[in-house]
Design an enzyme around this catalytic site. Structure first.
Site: not given
Ligand code: IVH
Length: 699
Positions: A58-59, A104-105, A143, A145, A147, A166, A203, A253, A319, A343, A437, A440, A455, A460
Site C-alpha cells: 500500500y505504501d 449544547s442540548l 435524529e 444522538k 455518542d 467544540r 459528530e 455524521y 428539532k 436521553k 487459589c 484452597c 484452580c 477446592c
Molecule cells: S444538535 C444546537 N444533533 O450532542 C444544537 N447534536 O448534548 C446542537 N449530538 O454537543 C446540537 N448527535 O455533539 C445535535 N443529531 C444531533 C446530535 C448532536 C449528537 C451531540 C453534539 C452536542 C451534544 C449535546
C-alpha cells in the site's frame, strides 16, 4: 478486473516504467488508476477490515501517487488519497474561536418530557404569531444522538479549511490535520451550488465494528485499549501526530449547518439533504415527521434498538424543522429551545474502583471482580462488576483506586470497561493476579492459548460449592430451593462432598440444618428425588464440564444415547457432533478420563439418576434444518413478529444471532428501515432474507 488484478497490473507497470518519462496524458491515466485503486484499498482496510494487500505494498502505491502528483501539481484531485495520510506532528493544538457558539442540548428523559417541551414551544409560537393558531403543525426532525465528539468543519469555496472541536462552545481546538485523514470527510465539496463559506457541524465517532477492530489491533500491539468508542474517538481526534489518526477508522455524521455566506434552505431537513448532496455524510436514520406523537414513538423505538445500531447513540435529538421557527424560539443560556435530546437511561457511568478480588467458579475458573463505590446504572445499584481475566485488567491498565467506566446493558453482568487515566492522582495501585487459589491455596494454572486461569485442585471447597449450585440450577437438574446459600450449607457442613451425596440425603440430615423444619426438608428431598428423572442433556450440562454449556449438551445427546457412550467416545468421534470443536471434544474426553469422575457417574446411576437418552432428545431440530449452525444478523422492524420473536425462531431452528455483520455472517434477516447493516451485508455478498423468506425457509 478485480481489485487485486488492477493492483498487480499497477505494480508491474511501476516496476518497469519511470513516471517522469510519461507524457501528461499517460501520467493522468496512471494517476487516476492509482487514486482509484488506493481508494478501494482504503475501503477494504477502513470500511470492511479486509485488506487484500500488505501495508508495504500500500505504501509503495501511495509513494508512486505522491511522486506523480509532485510531477504534475495541476492534476492533483483535492480529495486524493495522498491527502489522507497525515503530516508531521504538532507541538500543540492552536485555539480557535467559533464564529457562532456551538450550543449544547437540553435533555428530556421520558415521552412526557418531550411532549411538554413541544407543547411549551407550540404555545409560545402561537402567542407570538397568530398564523400558527389552527394552522398546520410545525414539522419535526428526529435524529440519532450520536455518542462521539462534536466537530465544526469550515469550507471555503468548497475546500475544507478548518476543523475545530467544540471546546467550551466558544473556543475549541484546531484539529484540521487530524480531520483531513478521516476518509468520509470530504476535503473538497461536490457540485457547485454550495455557499462560498459554510460551517458544518457534526459528530466524529467510531462505528461499533471499527472500535472493536481498533481495540483488537491495540491489544495485538501491546498498546493500551480504550474503554469505549467515545473515548476512542476523543483520543484519536486529539493526537498531535495526524499520521496516528490516519490509521484510526473514524467516521463522521453531519447534523447541522453553522454560519454560511449564502441563504440556506429554510428547512433543517432539506439542509441536511443538501449537505449530503455536497458529499458530506449524514445519518440515514434521520426522519422528518409531522407530529410529536410520531417523533416520540420513533424515539422510544430507537431506545429499544440502541444495541443493534452500527454506532453508539445515547439518545435521540428532536428539532423543529423550520429554521424561521427555530429563530423565533431562540436559545436559553447555552441550549436552543427548538431542540431537545431524549436521553436514554445511561448504560455507562464512572465510579471508583475500591478493590479487586478473585472468585472461584465451578470449573475452577478464577475471575477477577471489581469492588466498586456503589453507583446507580439504569435504576440498578451496582457495587461489583466483572473484570473477565488477567489480560483484560493488564491490557486496559486498570488500577485499584482508579476512576473507572462501568457498563450495565440489559441483562448483561456489569463490567468494568476501563480506567479514566486523566482522573489519576498517582496513588492508584497496579494489581497483580494471584498465583495461588484464594480459597484452597493450590497453585493456579493458565493453559497454553487460553485467557482464563484455573484452580485445578479437585479438593477446592469453593469450586465444589459453585458446582453444587450449578448442578441444582434451573437449566441443569432443576432442584427447587437449592441455591447458593443452601449449596454452601450442604457443602460447608460436609453433608455433601460429592454430587452423588445429594441423592443419599435423608430427611433427618436436612431437618438438622439451620432454618429447616420438617416441611421444608421434605420439599427439598422431593425436589432431589424428582431430579433423578431429568433428561440426559441436563445431567451432562449439570456435571459442569468445562466448555460444555446447555446447547453443547443438547447437541451431544442427539448423537449418543447414554452417558456411557459419551464417556467412551474418542475425540474424533466427539468432534463429529455439530457445534463440537477440538477444544470441547478434548475437554469432554479429559473429564471422563478422570477416575473420580468415573466413580461419580457410576454412583449417580446406581442411585437412580437417569443416564440414558430420552426419546425426544434424539430429535432436537437443532442439528438439522436450513439454519443449523448458521450465524444470522437481524436488522430493521418487522411486520408480523417482534425482533425478539425473530430471534427465538432462529434459535429454535438451530441458528445463532449476532449483532453485527461480518464475513462470518450467513444471513441477514432484514425488515423495514434496515440501516447500515443491510449495506454492509450487500457489500459482503451475504444473502438477505425478508420476514417471509425466513418463514418459508424454515417451514
Ligand atoms: S444538535 C444546537 N444533533 O450532542 C444544537 N447534536 O448534548 C446542537 N449530538 O454537543 C446540537 N448527535 O455533539 C445535535 N443529531 C444531533 C446530535 C448532536 C449528537 C451531540 C453534539 C452536542 C451534544 C449535546
Amino acid at each position: 478486473m478485480t481489485l487485486i488484478d488492477r493492483t498487480r497490473a499497477l505494480q508491474k507497470r511501476l516496476a518497469s516504467e519511470n513516471p517522469a518519462d510519461l507524457d501528461p496524458d499517460n501520467a493522468r491515466v496512471l494517476l487516476d488508476e492509482l487514486s482509484e485503486v488506493l481508494l478501494e484499498h482504503d475501503e477494504r482496510y477502513y470500511g470492511l477490515d479486509d485488506p487484500v494487500i500488505s501495508d508495504g505494498e500500500y505504501d509503495a502505491l501511495m509513494a508512486a501517487l505522491v511522486h506523480i502528483e509532485n510531477l504534475h501539481p495541476d492534476m492533483v484531485d483535492p480529495n486524493s488519497p495522498t491527502k489522507r495520510v497525515g503530516s508531521e506532528p504538532l507541538s500543540s493544538f492552536r485555539k480557535v474561536d467559533h464564529p457562532e457558539p456551538l450550543l449544547s442540548l437540553s435533555n428530556g428523559f421520558s415521552g412526557e418530557d418531550i411532549r411538554a417541551w413541544y407543547e411549551r414551544n407550540v404555545r409560545s409560537l402561537g402567542s407570538s404569531d397568530n398564523s400558527h393558531e389552527g394552522g398546520a403543525l410545525p414539522k419535526l426532525v428526529v435524529e440519532p444522538k450520536i455518542d462521539g465528539v462534536a466537530l465544526a468543519l469550515t469550507y471555503e469555496n468548497g475546500d475544507l479549511v478548518r476543523a475545530a472541536t467544540r471546546g467550551n462552545g466558544r473556543t475549541g481546538e484546531d484539529v484540521t490535520e487530524n480531520v483531513r485523514t478521516i476518509r468520509c470527510v470530504p476535503l473538497s465539496l461536490s457540485g457547485s451550488d454550495f455557499p462560498g463559506r459554510l460551517e458544518v457541524r457534526g459528530e466524529v465517532y467510531f462505528s461499533r465494528s471499527a472500535f472493536e477492530r481498533l481495540n483488537a489491533r491495540l491489544e495485538r500491539d501491546g498498546s493500551k485499549l480504550f474503554a469505549n468508542a467515545r473515548n476512542a474517538a476523543a483520543g484519536s481526534l486529539r493526537q498531535l501526530d495526524s499520521r496516528v489518526t490516519a490509521r484510526r477508522p473514524l467516521s463522521f455524521y453531519s447534523y447541522a449547518t453553522g454560519p454560511a455566506s449564502d441563504t440556506l434552505s429554510a428547512s433543517h431537513f432539506v439542509r441536511l439533504q443538501h449537505l449530503q448532496k455536497w458529499g458530506l455524510p449524514v445519518s440515514p436514520d434521520n426522519r422528518l415527521v409531522n407530529s410529536i406523537d410520531e417523533a416520540i414513538s420513533i424515539a422510544l423505538a430507537w431506545a429499544d434498538r440502541r444495541d443493534d445500531m452500527e454506532y453508539e447513540i445515547d439518545g435521540v435529538v428532536i428539532k423543529f424543522d423550520d429554521t424561521s421557527v427555530q429563530n423565533r424560539l431562540g436559545s436559553v443560556s447555552n441550549a436552543p429551545r427548538w431542540a431537545i435530546a431524549y436521553k436514554f437511561p445511561a448504560q455507562e457511568v464512572t465510579t471508583t474502583l475500591r478493590d479487586i478480588v478473585v472468585n472461584v467458579g465451578r470449573t475452577g475458573q478464577i475471575t477477577p471482580e471489581a469492588i466498586l463505590e456503589p453507583v446507580q446504572i439504569g435504576g440498578v445499584r451496582v457495587s461489583q462488576a466483572t473484570l473477565h481475566n488477567a489480560d483484560y485488567v493488564r491490557s486496559r491498565d486498570i488500577r485499584i483506586g482508579d476512576t473507572v467506566v462501568v457498563k450495565r446493558a440489559g441483562d448483561v453482568i456489569p463490567q468494568v470497561l476501563g480506567p479514566v487515566p486523566s482522573a489519576r492522582s498517582g496513588s492508584e495501585q497496579i494489581w497483580v493476579f494471584p498465583t495461588r487459589c484464594p480459597v484452597c491455596g493450590a497453585p493456579l494454572e493458565r493453559l497454553e492459548g487460553e485467557a482464563d486461569t484455573y484452580c485445578v485442585s479437585a479438593d477446592c471447597p469453593e469450586q465444589f460449592v459453585r458446582l453444587l449450585e450449578h448442578f441444582a440450577s434451573r437449566n441443569a437438574m432443576d432442584i427447587e430451593g437449592l441455591g447458593s446459600r443452601l449449596a454452601l450449607q450442604l457443602a460447608g457442613g460436609r453433608l455433601v462432598r460429592r454430587l452423588d451425596d445429594l441423592y443419599r440425603l435423608q430427611l433427618q440430615d436436612l431437618m438438622d440444618l439451620d432454618g429447616f423444619g420438617r416441611k421444608k426438608a421434605q420439599n427439598l428431598l422431593d425436589g432431589i428425588v424428582q431430579s433423578r428423572d431429568r433428561p440426559l442433556s441436563r445431567l451432562l450440562f449439570a456435571l459442569g464440564i468445562r466448555h460444555v454449556g446447555k446447547t453443547t449438551s443438547e447437541s451431544l445427546v442427539t448423537q449418543f444415547d447414554s452417558i456411557d457412550s459419551i464417556a467412551s467416545a474418542s475425540i474424533e468421534v466427539l468432534q463429529r457432533v455439530d457445534g463440537v470443536g477440538s477444544v470441547v471434544a478434548q475437554s469432554v474426553h479429559d473429564w471422563f478420563e478422570v477416575e473420580e469422575n468415573k466413580r461419580l457417574v457410576a454412583a449417580l446411576a446406581s442411585l437412580g439418576v437417569n443416564t440414558v437418552r430420552m426419546d425426544e432428545e434424539a430429535h432436537i431440530q437443532r442439528s438439522t434444518g436450513p439454519l443449523a449452525g448458521k450465524t444470522v444478523v437481524i436488522t430493521g422492524t418487522f411486520e408480523y413478529m417482534t425482533r425478539g420473536e425473530v430471534e427465538k425462531l432462529i434459535a429454535a431452528h438451530g441458528g445463532k444471532t449476532t449483532s453485527s455483520v461480518s464475513r462470518n455472517t450467513d444471513y441477514l434477516v432484514s425488515g423495514t428501515s434496515p440501516g447500515s447493516k443491510l449495506a454492509k451485508a450487500t457489500e459482503l455478498g451475504i444473502p438477505v432474507l425478508s420476514e417471509s423468506d425466513l418463514k418459508n425457509m424454515i417451514s
